[in-house]
Design a protein around this motif. Structure first.
Motif, mmCIF file in Angstrom:
data_model
loop_
_atom_site.group_PDB
_atom_site.id
_atom_site.type_symbol
_atom_site.label_atom_id
_atom_site.label_comp_id
_atom_site.label_asym_id
_atom_site.label_seq_id
_atom_site.Cartn_x
_atom_site.Cartn_y
_atom_site.Cartn_z
ATOM 1 N N GLU A 1 0.837 -1.212 0.000
ATOM 2 C CA GLU A 1 0.000 0.000 0.000
ATOM 3 C C GLU A 1 0.862 1.249 0.000
ATOM 4 O O GLU A 1 0.587 2.207 -0.734
ATOM 5 C CB GLU A 1 -0.916 -0.030 1.219
ATOM 6 C CG GLU A 1 -1.998 1.041 1.229
ATOM 7 C CD GLU A 1 -1.499 2.376 1.750
ATOM 8 O OE1 GLU A 1 -1.974 3.431 1.272
ATOM 9 O OE2 GLU A 1 -0.609 2.365 2.639
ATOM 10 N N ARG A 2 1.907 1.262 0.806
ATOM 11 C CA ARG A 2 2.783 2.437 0.873
ATOM 12 C C ARG A 2 3.555 2.620 -0.433
ATOM 13 O O ARG A 2 3.710 3.757 -0.906
ATOM 14 C CB ARG A 2 3.748 2.303 2.045
ATOM 15 C CG ARG A 2 3.075 2.449 3.405
ATOM 16 C CD ARG A 2 4.069 2.250 4.537
ATOM 17 N NE ARG A 2 3.440 2.435 5.841
ATOM 18 C CZ ARG A 2 4.058 2.229 6.995
ATOM 19 N NH1 ARG A 2 5.321 1.832 7.012
ATOM 20 N NH2 ARG A 2 3.412 2.421 8.140
ATOM 21 N N LEU A 3 4.035 1.534 -1.008
ATOM 22 C CA LEU A 3 4.753 1.640 -2.274
ATOM 23 C C LEU A 3 3.835 2.151 -3.381
ATOM 24 O O LEU A 3 4.237 3.009 -4.182
ATOM 25 C CB LEU A 3 5.352 0.284 -2.659
ATOM 26 C CG LEU A 3 6.552 -0.194 -1.840
ATOM 27 C CD1 LEU A 3 6.943 -1.613 -2.249
ATOM 28 C CD2 LEU A 3 7.745 0.745 -2.001
ATOM 29 N N MET B 1 2.236 9.062 -6.451
ATOM 30 C CA MET B 1 2.524 10.469 -6.216
ATOM 31 C C MET B 1 3.709 10.928 -7.062
ATOM 32 O O MET B 1 3.665 11.974 -7.709
ATOM 33 C CB MET B 1 2.823 10.705 -4.737
ATOM 34 C CG MET B 1 3.073 12.173 -4.380
ATOM 35 S SD MET B 1 3.472 12.398 -2.627
ATOM 36 C CE MET B 1 5.081 11.607 -2.569
ATOM 37 N N CYS B 2 4.772 10.108 -7.069
ATOM 38 C CA CYS B 2 5.971 10.451 -7.845
ATOM 39 C C CYS B 2 5.667 10.431 -9.337
ATOM 40 O O CYS B 2 6.044 11.356 -10.067
ATOM 41 C CB CYS B 2 7.090 9.465 -7.498
ATOM 42 S SG CYS B 2 8.650 9.776 -8.344
ATOM 43 N N PHE C 1 11.926 2.092 -7.448
ATOM 44 C CA PHE C 1 12.486 3.069 -8.377
ATOM 45 C C PHE C 1 11.507 3.478 -9.471
ATOM 46 O O PHE C 1 10.661 2.694 -9.898
ATOM 47 C CB PHE C 1 13.737 2.514 -9.067
ATOM 48 C CG PHE C 1 14.761 1.984 -8.109
ATOM 49 C CD1 PHE C 1 15.470 2.847 -7.292
ATOM 50 C CD2 PHE C 1 15.006 0.630 -8.027
ATOM 51 C CE1 PHE C 1 16.413 2.370 -6.410
ATOM 52 C CE2 PHE C 1 15.954 0.133 -7.141
ATOM 53 C CZ PHE C 1 16.663 1.002 -6.326
ATOM 54 N N VAL C 2 11.683 4.722 -9.913
ATOM 55 C CA VAL C 2 11.062 5.219 -11.136
ATOM 56 C C VAL C 2 12.183 5.533 -12.117
ATOM 57 O O VAL C 2 13.202 6.124 -11.743
ATOM 58 C CB VAL C 2 10.225 6.491 -10.858
ATOM 59 C CG1 VAL C 2 9.954 7.241 -12.148
ATOM 60 C CG2 VAL C 2 8.910 6.130 -10.197
ATOM 61 N N PHE D 1 11.543 6.379 -5.045
ATOM 62 C CA PHE D 1 10.283 6.999 -4.610
ATOM 63 C C PHE D 1 9.853 6.500 -3.228
ATOM 64 O O PHE D 1 8.903 7.032 -2.651
ATOM 65 C CB PHE D 1 9.161 6.725 -5.624
ATOM 66 C CG PHE D 1 8.773 5.279 -5.759
ATOM 67 C CD1 PHE D 1 7.907 4.680 -4.849
ATOM 68 C CD2 PHE D 1 9.259 4.516 -6.814
ATOM 69 C CE1 PHE D 1 7.537 3.359 -4.986
ATOM 70 C CE2 PHE D 1 8.895 3.182 -6.949
ATOM 71 C CZ PHE D 1 8.042 2.601 -6.033
ATOM 72 N N ALA D 2 10.546 5.493 -2.691
ATOM 73 C CA ALA D 2 10.126 4.900 -1.416
ATOM 74 C C ALA D 2 10.647 5.720 -0.239
ATOM 75 O O ALA D 2 11.503 5.286 0.522
ATOM 76 C CB ALA D 2 10.625 3.462 -1.329
ATOM 77 N N LEU D 3 10.122 6.925 -0.137
ATOM 78 C CA LEU D 3 10.459 7.837 0.949
ATOM 79 C C LEU D 3 9.176 8.291 1.634
ATOM 80 O O LEU D 3 8.090 8.196 1.059
ATOM 81 C CB LEU D 3 11.201 9.062 0.411
ATOM 82 C CG LEU D 3 12.506 8.800 -0.358
ATOM 83 C CD1 LEU D 3 12.966 10.083 -1.038
ATOM 84 C CD2 LEU D 3 13.580 8.275 0.581
ATOM 85 N N GLU D 4 9.313 8.784 2.838
ATOM 86 C CA GLU D 4 8.149 9.341 3.508
ATOM 87 C C GLU D 4 7.634 10.552 2.732
ATOM 88 O O GLU D 4 8.407 11.294 2.125
ATOM 89 C CB GLU D 4 8.511 9.749 4.942
ATOM 90 C CG GLU D 4 8.848 8.570 5.847
ATOM 91 C CD GLU D 4 9.143 9.004 7.264
ATOM 92 O OE1 GLU D 4 8.880 10.180 7.593
ATOM 93 O OE2 GLU D 4 9.626 8.170 8.047
#
Length: 333
Positions: free
Chosen positions: A247-249, A255-256, A275-276, A324-327
Motif C-alpha cells: 500500500e505504501r509503495l 505520487m511520484c 524506483f522510477v 520513490f520509497a520515501l516518507e
C-alpha cells in the motif's frame, strides 16, 4: 556458519512466498553477508577471469563492481530498446531474441560468455518479468550451456495489483544445476544493515565452494536468530507487513509518477521495487551524456539527488533513476 534452524526457516519461507515448484533442500541454501558477497563469490566460482557474464541494460550500477573489482569477470551489456517499434510493446521489454543476438555477436568477437544475470523485479526499471519471459531465458541459457543467476531481492515489493510475480524457483529448469536463485533481506524488509543474503542452488559443488567461504562472509548468528523470528511469523507477514508495504509503495509511486508526468517527463511504468525510471532527455541542451551530467548538476544545486542513467549503463542520454520509497514529507520538501 549458518544456523540450521535458520536455513530450515528460509526453506519454508522460499517455498511459501516464492511458490517453489518442488520442495527445497535446506542443505542447498547458503547464507552470507548480503548479495554483494554472493555475486562476487558466484563470479569466482562460475566464470573464469576475463570471461563474461551477460545482463540487459540499463542495470543496477553496483553489479559491475561486484563482478569485476576482485573476480575480474567482465560484464556483457545487452541494451534493451528504449523506444520499441510498435505501440503494443512496452519500452525496455526483455526479449530473449535481443539477448541471443548479443550473445552470438560476443561469440563472433571472441568473447566467452559463461552466464546470464537477471534482476527480477528489475532495478532500475521496475519491470516484473512474466513466466513466459523467464522460461525463454532458461531455454536460451540451456541451449548454450550458460549459468543463470536470478536476483529476486525485490520479490516481495511488487506493488502493482495487476501484476503477478513469478519466481525462478516456481519454474521448470531445463538445466537445473546451472540455475541459481539469490535473495536478501535488505530491500523487501528494509534491513540493509543486517547484512544477510541467501543463495539456493541444486549445484552441489557450488554449494560446497560457497560454504567454504563462509568464515569470511558470515551473517552474525544473532542476526540470523532475529531474522528467523521475522520470516516464521506468517500471520504478521501476510496480514500486516506485506499489505502495508504494498500500500505504501503504491501510494508513493503514484505520487511520484503523477508529479513527473505533470512536468511533461516520460516515465517508464514500474510494477515492483522502489524506483522510477524517467526520460528527461527533452530538457537536455544536446543529446549527450555530458549534457546529462549538466542536468544532474542542476538537480544537485536544488539538493535533489537522482542517479544519472549513464551510471546504470543506459545507452540513451537524459534518463534518471529516482527512489520513490520515501516518507511523503521527504518527497515533497
Amino acid at each position: 556458519f549458518c544456523i540450521l534452524s535458520f536455513r530450515n526457516s528460509l526453506k519454508s519461507f522460499f517455498e511459501r512466498e516464492f511458490d517453489s515448484r518442488e520442495p527445497l533442500d535446506a542443505d542447498n541454501i547458503v547464507v552470507v553477508c548480503g548479495l554483494t558477497a554472493l555475486l562476487e563469490s558466484l563470479a569466482f566460482a562460475l566464470i573464469d577471469q576475463g570471461d563474461y557474464i551477460m545482463t540487459s541494460s540499463p542495470y543496477y550500477y553496483r553489479i559491475k563492481n561486484d563482478l569485476t573489482e576482485r573476480a575480474r569477470v567482465n560484464v556483457l551489456e545487452v541494451p534493451l530498446i528504449a523506444k520499441p517499434k510498435t505501440r503494443r510493446v512496452k519500452p525496455y521489454t526483455l526479449d530473449v531474441d535481443i539477448l541471443e543476438e548479443g550473445f552470438l555477436e560476443a561469440e563472433r568477437e571472441g568473447k566467452r560468455v559463461k552466464a546470464v544475470l537477471l534482476v527480477n523485479p528489475n532495478n532500475p526499471l521496475g519491470d516484473v518479468y512474466t513466466a513466459q519471459q523467464l522460461n525463454h531465458i532458461l531455454e536460451f541459457a540451456a541451449r548454450y550451456q550458460l549459468h543463470v543467476i536470478v536476483d529476486e531481492i525485490y520479490a516481495l515489493s511488487v506493488f502493482d495489483p495487476d501484476v503477478t510475480f513469478t519466481s525462478v524457483l516456481s519454474l521448470y529448469h531445463p538445466d537445473p544445476e546451472k540455475v541459481h536463485f539469490i535473495w536478501g533481506f535488505s530491500k523487501d524488509f528494509g534491513l540493509s544493515g543486517y547484512r544477510c543474503g541467501a543463495l539456493y542452488t541444486n549445484n552441489k559443488p557450488l554449494v560446497k565452494y560457497m560454504v567454504s567461504l563462509g568464515l569470511y562472509q558470515q551473517t552474525a548468528p544473532l542476526v540470523q536468530q532475529r531474522l528467523k523470528h521475522i520470516i516464521d511469523d506468517t500471520d504478521w507477514l501476510h496480514q500486516t507487513y506485506i499489505p502495508t508495504l504494498h500500500e505504501r509503495l503504491r501510494r508513493q509511486y503514484r505520487m511520484c509518477y503523477d508529479a513527473l508526468v505533470k512536468c511533461g517527463v516520460d516515465v517508464h511504468h514500474s510494477s515492483g521495487g522502489i524506483f522510477v525510471w524517467m526520460d528527461a532527455s527533452k530538457y537536455l541542451p544536446e543529446q549527450t551524456f555530458a549534457a546529462e551530467e549538466w542536468l544532474f548538476d542542476q538537480f544537485m544545486k536544488e539538493n535533489v539527488f537522482i542517479l544519472p542513467g549513464k551510471a546504470c549503463y543506459s545507452t540513451k542520454p537524459g534518463c534518471f533513476r529516482i527512489v520513490f520509497a520515501l516518507e511523503e514529507n521527504v518527497c515533497l520538501e
